[in-house]
Design a protein around this motif. Structure first.
Motif, PDB file in Angstrom:
ATOM      1  N   PRO A 180       0.824  -1.212   0.000  1.00 30.24           N
ATOM      2  CA  PRO A 180       0.000   0.000   0.000  1.00 30.24           C
ATOM      3  C   PRO A 180       0.859   1.264   0.000  1.00 30.24           C
ATOM      4  O   PRO A 180       1.808   1.382   0.782  1.00 30.24           O
ATOM      5  CB  PRO A 180      -0.808  -0.125   1.289  1.00 30.24           C
ATOM      6  CG  PRO A 180       0.028  -0.975   2.185  1.00 30.24           C
ATOM      7  CD  PRO A 180       0.778  -1.922   1.287  1.00 30.24           C
ATOM      8  N   VAL A 181       0.518   2.168  -0.882  1.00 25.81           N
ATOM      9  CA  VAL A 181       1.224   3.444  -1.002  1.00 25.81           C
ATOM     10  C   VAL A 181       0.192   4.566  -0.976  1.00 25.81           C
ATOM     11  O   VAL A 181      -0.813   4.507  -1.697  1.00 25.81           O
ATOM     12  CB  VAL A 181       2.022   3.519  -2.325  1.00 25.81           C
ATOM     13  CG1 VAL A 181       2.680   4.889  -2.484  1.00 25.81           C
ATOM     14  CG2 VAL A 181       3.071   2.419  -2.385  1.00 25.81           C
ATOM     15  N   VAL A 182       0.416   5.575  -0.155  1.00 26.26           N
ATOM     16  CA  VAL A 182      -0.459   6.749  -0.172  1.00 26.26           C
ATOM     17  C   VAL A 182       0.098   7.764  -1.166  1.00 26.26           C
ATOM     18  O   VAL A 182       1.311   7.958  -1.270  1.00 26.26           O
ATOM     19  CB  VAL A 182      -0.610   7.390   1.218  1.00 26.26           C
ATOM     20  CG1 VAL A 182      -1.438   6.499   2.130  1.00 26.26           C
ATOM     21  CG2 VAL A 182       0.747   7.686   1.854  1.00 26.26           C
ATOM     22  N   GLY A 215       1.570  -1.144  11.042  1.00 20.86           N
ATOM     23  CA  GLY A 215       0.867  -0.581  12.184  1.00 20.86           C
ATOM     24  C   GLY A 215       0.398   0.845  11.986  1.00 20.86           C
ATOM     25  O   GLY A 215       0.164   1.559  12.968  1.00 20.86           O
ATOM     26  N   GLU A 216       0.224   1.259  10.739  1.00 20.29           N
ATOM     27  CA  GLU A 216      -0.121   2.652  10.441  1.00 20.29           C
ATOM     28  C   GLU A 216      -1.358   2.698   9.558  1.00 20.29           C
ATOM     29  O   GLU A 216      -1.495   1.920   8.617  1.00 20.29           O
ATOM     30  CB  GLU A 216       1.058   3.322   9.723  1.00 20.29           C
ATOM     31  CG  GLU A 216       0.889   4.789   9.437  1.00 20.29           C
ATOM     32  CD  GLU A 216       2.132   5.382   8.799  1.00 20.29           C
ATOM     33  OE1 GLU A 216       2.586   6.443   9.247  1.00 20.29           O
ATOM     34  OE2 GLU A 216       2.664   4.780   7.842  1.00 20.29           O
ATOM     35  N   THR A 217      -2.278   3.622   9.846  1.00 16.96           N
ATOM     36  CA  THR A 217      -3.417   3.818   8.956  1.00 16.96           C
ATOM     37  C   THR A 217      -2.966   4.602   7.732  1.00 16.96           C
ATOM     38  O   THR A 217      -1.919   5.267   7.736  1.00 16.96           O
ATOM     39  CB  THR A 217      -4.539   4.598   9.654  1.00 16.96           C
ATOM     40  OG1 THR A 217      -4.083   5.939   9.924  1.00 16.96           O
ATOM     41  CG2 THR A 217      -4.968   3.927  10.948  1.00 16.96           C
ATOM     42  N   VAL A 222      -0.373   9.527   5.278  1.00 14.12           N
ATOM     43  CA  VAL A 222      -0.429  10.781   4.524  1.00 14.12           C
ATOM     44  C   VAL A 222       0.219  11.907   5.328  1.00 14.12           C
ATOM     45  O   VAL A 222       1.095  12.633   4.839  1.00 14.12           O
ATOM     46  CB  VAL A 222      -1.889  11.139   4.169  1.00 14.12           C
ATOM     47  CG1 VAL A 222      -1.975  12.568   3.634  1.00 14.12           C
ATOM     48  CG2 VAL A 222      -2.445  10.160   3.142  1.00 14.12           C
ATOM     49  N   ARG A 223      -0.207  12.057   6.574  1.00 15.85           N
ATOM     50  CA  ARG A 223       0.318  13.149   7.413  1.00 15.85           C
ATOM     51  C   ARG A 223       1.815  12.991   7.670  1.00 15.85           C
ATOM     52  O   ARG A 223       2.578  13.959   7.621  1.00 15.85           O
ATOM     53  CB  ARG A 223      -0.455  13.198   8.728  1.00 15.85           C
ATOM     54  CG  ARG A 223      -1.942  13.545   8.545  1.00 15.85           C
ATOM     55  CD  ARG A 223      -2.644  13.720   9.891  1.00 15.85           C
ATOM     56  NE  ARG A 223      -4.012  14.192   9.691  1.00 15.85           N
ATOM     57  CZ  ARG A 223      -5.074  13.397   9.645  1.00 15.85           C
ATOM     58  NH1 ARG A 223      -4.909  12.078   9.786  1.00 15.85           N
ATOM     59  NH2 ARG A 223      -6.283  13.885   9.453  1.00 15.85           N
TER      60      ARG A 223
END
Length: 318
Positions: A180-182, A215-217, A222-223
């Protein structure tokens, strides 16, 4: 919110035939049908005739002996119920050792099409061809890089019609990975933030992006990425769209992130990640898309970066 411009690799509901992957008899029957097709890939390049993906009969001599097709991956079934596989081709005598990304090449034993890099053809592919190309490239790349068990190091074997690898030594099962990449459109009022990676050409700018960490949403990623890459704090973060990105195997999660507060902060690029970063007005972005800006050119057609920028310019993300 209405997003009208399609995203390449977004898919068109292709039948992936997941129910057949563990049914050896059904798979054999599907492969034996006269209409069975296979997409050939060579060094990650797809066989294209203009903007059309080219498939060959599964029994075509270019794939070699029947044993070679044991390494083929079942992509699914076409609307007529015929199976479609993907198979990597080896080099042939006279094939160049190296090629630039913009070069394409014909195969001496294939009458139609040339092997071309997908990045340069994103905007022209049909939704169905793009979905097939993304699946084929990502899966075959994964198989090429994961021929040994990650648990014990023994050689692993293709299973489940190419959607899994099994280890006969320790019993481990391994599945294709998707990272997954934002990718985020960062705005403040009537301006958006664009950055350029150190390895990119001088005129190549895009929205910011980064990998989601364990472990990150996605929203937290993004932030964090915006703060790390350009030293800017964002507040509201909203999901827009996603795009499979088979270079090699990512899922781009597109967001619109707004800077907190009324002030437009000066970006402070991390030189290891970002060579330059600029706030760009909506008016300037219109000139960029029109090809009238000498310093910045728009992202590739079909990319989610272009999708985000174009729809913000059109006022669909406000």
């Amino acid at each position: 919110m209405t997003i009208s411009e399609p995203i390449t690799f977004g898919g068109d509901g292709f039948d992936r035939a997941a129910s057949l992957r563990d049914d050896s008899e059904a798979l054999a029957a599907l492969a034996a049908r006269p209409g069975a097709q296979a997409l050939p890939l060579w060094r990650g390049r797809m066989l294209l005739d203009g903007d059309r993906l080219v498939s060959l009969a599964r029994t075509d001599a270019v794939f070699g002996p029947a044993a070679a097709m044991a390494e083929a991956v079942l992509l699914g079934r076409d609307p007529a119920g015929e199976g479609i596989w993907a198979c990597a081709l080896p080099d042939w005598p006279g094939a160049p050792e190296e090629m630039s990304p913009i070069e394409d090449l014909a195969h001496p034993d294939i009458a139609v099409g040339r092997f071309a890099e997908l990045r340069g053809r994103l905007g022209g592919l049909s939704p169905r061809d793009a979905e097939l190309a993304a699946m084929a490239r990502a899966l075959l790349n994964w198989h090429a890089a994961h021929r040994f068990c990650a648990r014990c190091g023994a050689p692993s074997e293709m299973a489940q019609a190419g959607w899994r690898r099994d280890c006969p030594s320790c019993g481990g099962q391994h599945f294709p990975r998707t990272d997954p990449v934002v990718i985020m459109l960062v705005t403040q009022g009537d301006h958006l933030l664009l950055g350029r990676a150190p390895a990119w050409p001088e005129t190549m700018f895009s929205v910011l992006a980064g990998y989601v960490e364990p472990g990150e949403t996605a929203e937290a990623a993004v932030r964090r990425e915006v703060a790390e890459e350009v030293g800017v704090t964002v507040g509201e973060v909203g999901y827009v769209a996603s795009q499979p990105w088979p270079f090699p195997a990512s899922l781009m999660l597109g967001f619109h992130a707004r800077v907190a507060g009324r002030e437009r902060p000066e970006p402070r690029p991390d030189p290891a990640e970002i060579a330059a970063a600029h706030w760009v007005s909506r008016q300037r972005l219109a000139r960029i898309f029109a090809g009238e800006d000498a310093e910045i050119r728009p992202p590739l057609r079909g990319s989610i970066a272009r999708h985000l920028m174009w729809n913000w310019l059109a006022g669909r993300l406000d």
